[in-house]
Design a protein around this motif. Structure first.
Motif, PDB file in Angstrom:
ATOM      1  N   PRO A  56       0.805  -1.221   0.000  1.00 62.64           N
ATOM      2  CA  PRO A  56       0.000   0.000   0.000  1.00 62.64           C
ATOM      3  C   PRO A  56       0.845   1.282   0.000  1.00 62.64           C
ATOM      4  O   PRO A  56       0.310   2.367  -0.220  1.00 62.64           O
ATOM      5  CB  PRO A  56      -0.810  -0.117   1.296  1.00 62.64           C
ATOM      6  N   ILE A  57       2.137   1.156   0.223  1.00 66.29           N
ATOM      7  CA  ILE A  57       3.016   2.327   0.305  1.00 66.29           C
ATOM      8  C   ILE A  57       3.566   2.633  -1.087  1.00 66.29           C
ATOM      9  O   ILE A  57       4.299   1.831  -1.669  1.00 66.29           O
ATOM     10  CB  ILE A  57       4.186   2.072   1.288  1.00 66.29           C
ATOM     11  N   ASP A  58       3.214   3.805  -1.616  1.00 63.24           N
ATOM     12  CA  ASP A  58       3.675   4.207  -2.950  1.00 63.24           C
ATOM     13  C   ASP A  58       5.187   4.126  -3.088  1.00 63.24           C
ATOM     14  O   ASP A  58       5.703   3.622  -4.082  1.00 63.24           O
ATOM     15  CB  ASP A  58       3.237   5.643  -3.276  1.00 63.24           C
ATOM     16  N   GLU A  59       5.896   4.647  -2.095  1.00 63.60           N
ATOM     17  CA  GLU A  59       7.357   4.690  -2.182  1.00 63.60           C
ATOM     18  C   GLU A  59       7.962   3.289  -2.254  1.00 63.60           C
ATOM     19  O   GLU A  59       8.942   3.069  -2.965  1.00 63.60           O
ATOM     20  CB  GLU A  59       7.943   5.458  -0.998  1.00 63.60           C
ATOM     21  N   ALA A  60       7.378   2.332  -1.561  1.00 63.13           N
ATOM     22  CA  ALA A  60       7.867   0.952  -1.620  1.00 63.13           C
ATOM     23  C   ALA A  60       7.684   0.387  -3.024  1.00 63.13           C
ATOM     24  O   ALA A  60       8.584  -0.265  -3.562  1.00 63.13           O
ATOM     25  CB  ALA A  60       7.156   0.088  -0.586  1.00 63.13           C
ATOM     26  N   ARG A  61       6.522   0.638  -3.631  1.00 59.98           N
ATOM     27  CA  ARG A  61       6.279   0.154  -4.994  1.00 59.98           C
ATOM     28  C   ARG A  61       7.214   0.825  -5.999  1.00 59.98           C
ATOM     29  O   ARG A  61       7.741   0.176  -6.906  1.00 59.98           O
ATOM     30  CB  ARG A  61       4.813   0.379  -5.388  1.00 59.98           C
TER      31      ARG A  61
END
Length: 103
Positions: A58-63
């Motif tokens: 759910p974390i944009d930065e992780a994706r």
């Protein structure tokens, strides 16, 4: 809606460690020997982890970090990493899905 990836039943790890882990992989993949090792490690375990982050986190930065790690692996892996990415079951579909869902 995205759900946090985890090893199976039970709570998912907190978001910060996932974000930092994906950033570490993105940085490590900048070096050719690392990119090749990451693509081949444990029959594609790193690739599978990145695939799951792309689809489930759910974390944009992780994706974003996961996609950057795959980009760096393909660019810096002397061809064999790119082949591993292309051969990994579902990974190219995950990349396409992430692009369509996030952008």
């Amino acid at each position: 809606a995205r759900t946090a990836p985890g090893p199976g039943p039970g709570p998912a790890p907190p978001p910060s460690p996932r974000r930092y882990a994906s950033a570490a992989l993105f940085t490590l993949a900048c070096v050719e020997p690392n990119a090749v090792l990451m693509a081949r490690h444990s029959g594609g375990a790193v690739l599978e982890a990145l695939r799951r982050v792309l689809l489930e986190d759910p974390i944009d930065e992780a994706r974003i970090n996961a996609s950057e790690a795959l980009f760096n692996m393909a660019r810096n892996g002397a061809g064999s990493a790119a082949e591993g990415i292309g051969d990994h079951d579902g990974l190219l579909v995950a990349l396409a899905t992430a692009v369509l869902e996030d952008y």
